[in-house]
Design a protein around this motif. Structure first.
Motif, PDB file in Angstrom:
ATOM      1  N   UNK A  94       0.848  -1.194   0.000  1.00  0.00           N
ATOM      2  CA  UNK A  94       0.000   0.000   0.000  1.00  0.00           C
ATOM      3  C   UNK A  94       0.883   1.245   0.000  1.00  0.00           C
ATOM      4  N   UNK A  95       1.921   1.251   0.820  1.00  0.00           N
ATOM      5  CA  UNK A  95       2.838   2.391   0.849  1.00  0.00           C
ATOM      6  C   UNK A  95       3.500   2.595  -0.512  1.00  0.00           C
ATOM      7  N   UNK A  96       3.944   1.515  -1.118  1.00  0.00           N
ATOM      8  CA  UNK A  96       4.596   1.606  -2.431  1.00  0.00           C
ATOM      9  C   UNK A  96       3.640   2.226  -3.454  1.00  0.00           C
ATOM     10  N   UNK A  97       2.392   1.783  -3.441  1.00  0.00           N
ATOM     11  CA  UNK A  97       1.410   2.309  -4.401  1.00  0.00           C
ATOM     12  C   UNK A  97       1.130   3.786  -4.164  1.00  0.00           C
ATOM     13  N   UNK A  98       1.006   4.191  -2.903  1.00  0.00           N
ATOM     14  CA  UNK A  98       0.762   5.603  -2.603  1.00  0.00           C
ATOM     15  C   UNK A  98       1.988   6.434  -2.988  1.00  0.00           C
ATOM     16  N   UNK A  99       3.181   5.932  -2.702  1.00  0.00           N
ATOM     17  CA  UNK A  99       4.402   6.647  -3.092  1.00  0.00           C
ATOM     18  C   UNK A  99       4.445   6.846  -4.607  1.00  0.00           C
ATOM     19  N   UNK A 100       4.110   5.824  -5.352  1.00  0.00           N
ATOM     20  CA  UNK A 100       4.104   5.936  -6.822  1.00  0.00           C
ATOM     21  C   UNK A 100       3.042   6.931  -7.294  1.00  0.00           C
ATOM     22  N   UNK A 102       1.957   9.569  -5.546  1.00  0.00           N
ATOM     23  CA  UNK A 102       2.485  10.897  -5.230  1.00  0.00           C
ATOM     24  C   UNK A 102       3.523  11.326  -6.272  1.00  0.00           C
ATOM     25  N   UNK A 103       4.342  10.390  -6.705  1.00  0.00           N
ATOM     26  CA  UNK A 103       5.346  10.691  -7.731  1.00  0.00           C
ATOM     27  C   UNK A 103       4.670  11.060  -9.056  1.00  0.00           C
ATOM     28  N   UNK A 104       3.625  10.319  -9.419  1.00  0.00           N
ATOM     29  CA  UNK A 104       2.908  10.599 -10.669  1.00  0.00           C
ATOM     30  C   UNK A 104       2.210  11.958 -10.612  1.00  0.00           C
TER      31      UNK A 104
END
Length: 190
Positions: A94-100, A102-104
């Motif tokens: 979940x953290x990885x997906x949210x980080x991605x 935010x990057x997008x």
């Protein structure tokens, strides 16, 4: 979802597991009952009303062990786009997906509200504080990672889930610092 004349949208990124864990572990000291959980629809309403533009709610779910269909259907009925994810047990998917996400969002001009206490998002949230968009964190203020505090000087807005958003039907057993302008002694006199 309608667009505003300038085409801006608020993206509400919900780390539901983080909110649920904080509520259970740090506030209630036990697993929350269904009536003690946030009214997730109020987060969408608050975001739309507060910033006066459409809100797209993305609710990230770890679905590695299965998809909670009744919860997913409820999220969809409220207007959220569920984001079910799977991955290895040793990764914070979940953290990885949210980080991605935010990057997008760095390549867009839309506003962002992160619903989490987690400091893992600081590195990816900070570049969004470019002065061209509104960026906020929505959480329980006293449990929010301390790394968010200095970002207020860069424009980060903070919303408390209980007091600002009013996401709960009953008061939570929290001790919070009360700004003097909000102090009501009758709350303490019984």
């Amino acid at each position: 979802m309608e667009q505003t004349p300038d085409g801006h949208t608020t993206y509400l990124l919900v780390d539901g597991e983080n909110i649920d864990a904080t509520l259970g572990t740090s506030i209630l000291g036990r697993r929350p009952h269904p009536d003690e959980r946030p009214r997730w629809d109020r987060l969408l309403s608050f975001s739309t009303e507060r910033w006066g533009q459409p809100t797209r709610g993305l609710f990230y779910l770890n679905a590695s062990t299965g998809l909670p269909m009744s919860f997913v259907q409820a999220l969809k009925a409220m207007g959220y786009l569920p984001v079910p994810l799977s991955g290895p047990a040793d990764e914070k998917i979940v953290d990885i997906a949210i980080q991605r996400t935010l990057q997008a969002l760095q390549d867009r001009t839309d506003d962002v509200i992160l619903v989490s206490h987690d400091g893992d998002f600081l590195e990816d949230l900070t570049p969004l504080l470019d002065g061209d968009r509104r960026v906020a964190v929505m959480a329980f203020a006293e449990f929010r990672n301390s790394g968010f505090t200095p970002l207020a000087s860069q424009g980060l807005i903070s919303f408390d889930l209980e007091h600002d958003v009013q996401a709960f039907n009953t008061p939570l057993p929290r001790i919070r610092i009360i700004p003097i302008e909000e102090f009501d002694p009758t709350q303490f006199l019984g």
